[in-house]
Design a protein around this motif. Structure first.
Motif, PDB file in Angstrom:
ATOM      1  N   THR A 145       0.998  -0.817   0.112  1.00  6.08           N
ATOM      2  CA  THR A 145      -0.292   0.493   0.370  1.00  6.08           C
ATOM      3  C   THR A 145       1.457   1.625   0.177  1.00  6.08           C
ATOM      4  OG1 THR A 145      -0.340  -0.235   2.417  1.00  6.08           O
ATOM      5  CG2 THR A 145      -2.162  -0.856   1.106  1.00  6.08           C
ATOM      6  N   VAL A 204     -10.383  -3.379  -0.580  1.00  4.59           N
ATOM      7  CA  VAL A 204      -9.976  -3.059  -1.714  1.00  4.59           C
ATOM      8  C   VAL A 204      -9.257  -1.816  -1.619  1.00  4.59           C
ATOM      9  CG1 VAL A 204      -9.989  -2.259  -3.872  1.00  4.59           C
ATOM     10  CG2 VAL A 204     -10.969  -5.043  -3.469  1.00  4.59           C
ATOM     11  N   ARG A 213      -8.418   2.141  -2.204  1.00  3.41           N
ATOM     12  CA  ARG A 213      -7.948   2.846  -3.772  1.00  3.41           C
ATOM     13  C   ARG A 213      -7.466   3.778  -3.329  1.00  3.41           C
ATOM     14  NH1 ARG A 213     -12.337   6.325  -6.180  1.00  3.41           N
ATOM     15  NH2 ARG A 213     -12.651   6.429  -8.260  1.00  3.41           N
ATOM     16  N   ASP A 270      -8.059   1.463 -12.643  1.00  5.53           N
ATOM     17  CA  ASP A 270      -9.377   2.295 -11.559  1.00  5.53           C
ATOM     18  C   ASP A 270      -9.378   3.120 -12.319  1.00  5.53           C
ATOM     19  OD1 ASP A 270     -10.908   2.763  -9.526  1.00  5.53           O
ATOM     20  OD2 ASP A 270     -11.015   4.847 -10.312  1.00  5.53           O
ATOM     21  N   ARG A 315      -5.321   4.035  -8.802  1.00  2.00           N
ATOM     22  CA  ARG A 315      -5.040   2.538  -8.459  1.00  2.00           C
ATOM     23  C   ARG A 315      -5.695   1.991  -7.414  1.00  2.00           C
ATOM     24  NH1 ARG A 315       0.409   1.877  -8.259  1.00  2.00           N
ATOM     25  NH2 ARG A 315       0.477  -0.131  -8.670  1.00  2.00           N
ATOM     26  N   ARG A 316      -6.010   0.644  -7.260  1.00  2.62           N
ATOM     27  CA  ARG A 316      -6.983  -0.572  -6.492  1.00  2.62           C
ATOM     28  C   ARG A 316      -5.528  -1.468  -6.400  1.00  2.62           C
ATOM     29  NH1 ARG A 316     -13.262  -1.535  -7.792  1.00  2.62           N
ATOM     30  NH2 ARG A 316     -13.869   1.467  -8.456  1.00  2.62           N
ATOM     31  N   TYR A 317      -5.761  -1.942  -5.261  1.00  2.72           N
ATOM     32  CA  TYR A 317      -4.860  -3.138  -4.550  1.00  2.72           C
ATOM     33  C   TYR A 317      -5.961  -3.823  -3.746  1.00  2.72           C
ATOM     34  CZ  TYR A 317      -2.081  -6.202  -1.299  1.00  2.72           C
ATOM     35  OH  TYR A 317      -1.452  -6.640  -1.796  1.00  2.72           O
TER      36      TYR A 317
END
Length: 530
Positions: A205, A259, A261, A286, A292-294
């Motif tokens: 992150t 998730v 974001r 995204d 972006r997303r993790y």
């Protein structure tokens, strides 16, 4: 003949240019002569888009950890939010308790630099000894603590047995594992003036992306002591999403995957081929540019107030004292041991949230392997937090109708020893045995029984440490207890060891080093103000 032309002279006459004389521009010639003496160009200053570091995580399948590459922007973004949000400044005193190979190290080092505070660095032996660590924290008057919940439990146990308090602590931030209400309540008694904050993040992150402040009185050692503390909401410019199986936002109380974001994620895994590819892990695009997303792999749900609560993992990974562990990695190592045909590792939750690993092995035909030796072989090949507490030999793996291993059909773990063996004599060994019997809740303990083969954990070993100090009046390090992990070996070690210095004393070398570092920081701040 060679003619050197200077630009200032203008164009050469046509007669000269038509004569065939060789003409060289002066600027070009002088540049060639000066090249050896020219200073090396200064490198361009790194920007937020440049990679700054690689941290490794064990949270992926396979035998090796994965490297996570990140630029400085996520760390700078976190610090710019964290320091003012909790009023950190020059009067803040921090302790470096994170491991040197773990990404929280960046938070522990750069937060005091950003805030202008002091960073105190304990010796490694202190971190392994909760009693001595408590004394050190009190002596240094630490005001900000970053703790994993398991370390918080060890400190609370030691403080509860000794009555020690940390009155100078003003802020305790937890992270790296599931935090429970009872953990906060126990440490609130140790640090009565502290605010308690639950952080949530991952190496990917890469700093804390969510936080939840535990309000005074919310933590209760009663019926809710084992209930998890929410991870809360996202920090600035971060959304914490819970997505259901259809990829849509989950409803209140509906389980889904957590998730993150934000524009401030790590760049990705080293040698990954790109987002949304097989090597990208949980990183995803995204629709919004720059965001972006993790996908964390954690299961969670929205609570009625909009905060997020963790429910567990979406895969087989478990958290052991803040480290993500995939039992399949333990199985892979175990199968490479001589005489082992198959292996499966199961994580079971015990009292007070402890998670213990049990590895079941099927040996080759005709092979007789001692579970205790198998555990020792695994301990030599695996980190301490991945070493199973118990190793059990079974004749074959139970299977489900679908052909998968039926973990529910595996037998409950039992200590690997012959029942009814008589204990050896010796008053000191009897004291050790009596403490083990109380802590482990096991009556039949032989002199060579291993503490961890009997179901012991690091948390229980800390209880042994406290009890031994009360009975014997001496401070025994956890390292010694781990090294001499049977009643007989520990009794012999205690007989041979000279009485150590009182727990309140700390290494003069560490004190001089920390005082020098604090003085250098103060001088640096004075220079900034000058």
């Amino acid at each position: 003949m060679l003619l050197i032309r200077f630009e200032e002279a203008g164009a050469l006459p046509k007669a000269i240019t038509d004569s065939g004389v060789r003409v060289v521009e002066a600027g070009r010639l002088l540049g060639a002569l000066d090249v050896l003496d020219a200073p090396t160009p200064a490198p361009s200053a790194p920007g937020a888009e440049h990679p700054a570091y690689i941290m490794f995580t064990s949270g992926s399948t396979g035998p090796l950890p994965r490297g996570v590459r990140s630029g400085p922007a996520p760390l700078a973004h976190f610090l710019a939010w964290y320091v003012p949000a909790f009023g950190l400044g020059p009067d803040s005193r921090f302790a470096l308790l994170a491991g040197l190979g773990h990404d929280p190290l960046l938070r522990d080092v750069f937060t005091p630099l950003w805030a202008g505070g002091e960073l105190h660095v304990p010796d490694t032996e202190l971190i392994a000894n909760p009693l001595s660590l408590l004394h050190w924290l009190a002596e240094r008057r630490i005001t900000v603590l970053h703790l994993t919940p398991p370390l918080a439990r060890l400190l609370a146990i030691a403080a509860g047995e000794t009555g020690m308090r940390l009155p100078d602590v003003r802020l305790i931030c937890y992270g790296g594992d599931v935090l429970r209400q009872g953990d906060v309540a126990a440490l609130a008694a140790v640090a009565p003036s502290a605010r308690h904050v639950n952080f949530y993040g991952a190496t990917e992150t890469p700093q804390a992306m969510a936080f939840h402040i535990v309000e005074p009185g919310a933590a209760d050692l009663g019926a809710d002591a084992t209930r998890s503390v929410p991870v809360g909401r996202g920090i600035a410019d971060v959304q914490i999403l819970v997505l259901n199986g259809s990829g849509q936002l989950a409803g209140v109380g509906e389980a889904g995957e957590i998730v993150i974001r934000t524009p401030y994620l790590a760049e990705g895994y080293v040698n990954a081929s790109g987002e949304n590819s097989p090597g990208s892990g949980g990183f995803h695009h995204d629709p919004m540019p720059g965001v972006r997303r993790y996908a964390t792999g954690d299961r969670g749900r929205y609570l009625p107030d909009g905060t997020v609560e963790i429910l567990g993992r979406t895969d087989a990974q478990v958290k052991i004292r803040g480290f993500r562990v995939d039992p399949a990695e333990i199985d892979a190592v175990c199968r490479r041991l001589p005489g082992v045909n198959d292996a499966v590792t199961v994580a079971r939750q015990h009292a007070e949230g402890d998670i213990r690993l049990t590895t079941y092995v099927v040996t080759a035909d005709g092979q007789a392997l001692a579970p205790g030796q198998l555990r020792a072989d695994l301990a030599a090949r695996l980190p301490e937090y991945m070493t199973p507490s118990e190793v059990m030999e079974i004749s074959s793996m139970p299977l489900t109708p679908n052909g998968k291993i039926d973990t529910r059909a595996l037998p409950e773990p039992a200590p690997d020893r012959e029942p009814g063996r008589q204990a050896s004599g010796g008053d000191l060994e009897e004291i050790v045995r009596a403490i083990w019997q109380t802590v482990l809740e096991v009556e039949d303990i032989a002199p060579d029984d291993n503490f961890f083969d009997l179901g012991g954990t690091s948390r229980l070993m800390a209880q042994v440490q406290v009890s031994l100090r009360e009975r014997l009046g001496r401070d025994i390090t956890l390292v010694s207890l781990f090294t001499h992990a049977s009643t007989g070996a520990l009794a012999r070690h205690l007989q041979q060891a000279a009485a150590p210095a009182p727990a309140a004393s700390t290494a003069p070398r560490a004190r001089r080093r920390d005082h020098a570092a604090a003085r250098a920081q103060r001088l640096g701040r004075r220079g900034d103000r000058a």
